[in-house]
Design an enzyme around this catalytic site. Structure first.
Site, PDB file in Angstrom:
ATOM      1  N   ARG A  64     -25.412 -26.068  -9.540  1.00  0.00           N
ATOM      2  CA  ARG A  64     -26.132 -24.950 -10.164  1.00  0.00           C
ATOM      3  C   ARG A  64     -25.399 -23.634  -9.940  1.00  0.00           C
ATOM      4  NH1 ARG A  64     -31.399 -22.058  -8.648  1.00  0.00           N
ATOM      5  NH2 ARG A  64     -32.160 -21.251 -10.648  1.00  0.00           N
ATOM      6  N   HIS A  68     -24.269 -21.138 -12.918  1.00  0.00           N
ATOM      7  CA  HIS A  68     -24.706 -19.742 -12.992  1.00  0.00           C
ATOM      8  C   HIS A  68     -23.516 -18.782 -12.906  1.00  0.00           C
ATOM      9  CE1 HIS A  68     -29.303 -19.749 -12.424  1.00  0.00           C
ATOM     10  NE2 HIS A  68     -28.930 -20.941 -12.857  1.00  0.00           N
ATOM     11  N   GLY A  74     -17.961 -15.694 -17.382  1.00  0.00           N
ATOM     12  CA  GLY A  74     -17.003 -16.790 -17.280  1.00  0.00           C
ATOM     13  C   GLY A  74     -16.860 -17.277 -15.853  1.00  0.00           C
ATOM     14  N   ASP A  76     -15.450 -17.057 -12.902  1.00  0.00           N
ATOM     15  CA  ASP A  76     -14.608 -16.083 -12.195  1.00  0.00           C
ATOM     16  C   ASP A  76     -15.097 -15.759 -10.790  1.00  0.00           C
ATOM     17  OD1 ASP A  76     -16.916 -14.678 -12.725  1.00  0.00           O
ATOM     18  OD2 ASP A  76     -15.952 -13.060 -13.859  1.00  0.00           O
ATOM     19  N   ASN A  96     -31.409 -15.759 -10.089  1.00  0.00           N
ATOM     20  CA  ASN A  96     -30.636 -16.179  -8.916  1.00  0.00           C
ATOM     21  C   ASN A  96     -31.329 -15.897  -7.584  1.00  0.00           C
ATOM     22  OD1 ASN A  96     -28.535 -16.893 -10.652  1.00  0.00           O
ATOM     23  ND2 ASN A  96     -27.518 -14.912 -10.465  1.00  0.00           N
ATOM     24  N   HIS A 196     -30.177 -32.252 -13.559  1.00  0.00           N
ATOM     25  CA  HIS A 196     -31.513 -32.195 -12.962  1.00  0.00           C
ATOM     26  C   HIS A 196     -32.001 -33.566 -12.514  1.00  0.00           C
ATOM     27  CE1 HIS A 196     -32.799 -28.048 -14.778  1.00  0.00           C
ATOM     28  NE2 HIS A 196     -31.793 -27.973 -13.931  1.00  0.00           N
TER      29      HIS A 196
END
Length: 322
Positions: A64, A68, A74, A76, A96, A196
């Site tokens: 996850r 995210h 992107g 990064d 988050n 999931h």
């Protein structure tokens, strides 16, 4: 003096790079660290395996975390940055905060790699490799990871909060659109949602579904979930996304959807009379196809807008700028 033909060719290549927005200095490669840090991948794998052996749920958390990260700016490693003078951390974004986990696991893996090859391997690559290793550790597929990403010097709380990340209440059309914006097809989206099959969700994310979703949820399943998720309390109470085999990477997630036992609304919409029903049915009957499609989709996701060449930096500490 260079010939007119050479000058013309160079000019053409420069124009091609600019007009196509194509990175011209470097591309991702599975052999990127073979010379500069040959033991990097083995070191990351050992660190990730250690973390997941301590807490099996961490596999889902790392997958996850990677997702995210890639959907905001992107792949990064921007999600790993802490607040700083020029940074408003993505960790504080609503999708988050108090939910995404595993930051310290990636930091620990990066620290081990730094001991071998200081300033060589990016945090973005560590996170990408960690996601692959996490899948394999819990019985999921493995795949070849292309490397050479560099780390961002910025984060975007705004993007993380304004639709870049799909909502747990997203409609099917919204999910298809969000994934499509990142170059991922509806099939990729369904395959990636199959992550999931492991992991857990907090009560507040599925409370509305188990109390108010009517005919689109199995009554017995809703009753079972309500026992751990009171209507007015227990926001942080956890429930497995896959009630049957919550710690194994398998295809029961898709069987659950067919039985109207998807925990999140954004899960169940994949099998609710829409265009992705046939893909869910296919995966529920063919686990090998699901795993191969999942691996292929993870590779595509890991290559969303990477920084390469001289773009970005190599952070020594993933949570802080150099």
């Amino acid at each position: 003096m260079a010939s007119p033909n050479i000058i013309t060719a160079i000019f053409f290549l420069l124009i091609l790079c600019v007009t196509n927005n194509t990175p011209c200095e470097a591309q991702l490669s599975s052999t990127f660290y073979d010379a500069s840090c040959p033991n990097a991948l083995r070191t990351i794998r050992t660190s990730i395996r250690t973390a997941i052996s301590r807490e099996r749920r961490m596999a889902a958390s790392i997958l996850r975390l990677h997702f995210h990260d890639c959907f905001v700016q992107g792949c990064d490693a921007s999600i790993l940055l802490e607040d700083g003078p020029s940074i408003i951390s993505e960790k504080n974004a609503l999708p988050n905060k108090g939910s995404v986990r595993g930051y310290e696991v990636i930091e620990a893996a990066k620290s081990e790699v730094e001991k071998l090859c200081p300033g060589v391997v990016s945090c973005a690559d560590v996170l990408t490799v960690a996601a692959r290793d996490a899948s394999e550790m819990v019985g999921g597929p493995s795949w070849s990871v292309k490397l050479g990403r560099r780390d961002s010097t910025s984060a975007s709380l705004l993007l993380a909060e304004s639709g870049a990340l799909p909502s747990f209440k997203a409609s099917l059309d919204s999910l298809i659109s969000t994934f499509g914006d990142n170059g991922l097809s509806a099939r990729d989206m369904v395959a990636l949602s199959g992550a999931h099959t492991i992991g857990q969700a907090q009560c507040f994310l599925f409370r509305d579904r188990i109390y108010n979703n009517g005919s689109d949820i199995d009554a017995g399943f809703a009753s079972t979930r309500r026992r751990g998720c009171p209507i007015n309390d227990g926001n942080g109470n956890l429930a497995p996304l896959d009630l049957v085999t919550p710690n194994s990477f398998d295809y029961n997630y898709f069987k659950n959807l067919i039985q109207k036992k998807g925990l999140l609304e954004s899960d169940q919409v994949l099998f609710s009379g829409g265009s992705t029903d046939s893909i869910v049915m296919e995966y529920s009957n063919n686990p090998s196809k699901f795993k191969s499609d999942f691996a292929a989709a993870m590779v595509k996701m890991s290559e969303i807008r990477p920084l390469t060449g001289q773009e970005g930096v190599i952070r020594r500490i993933c949570g802080a700028l150099p």
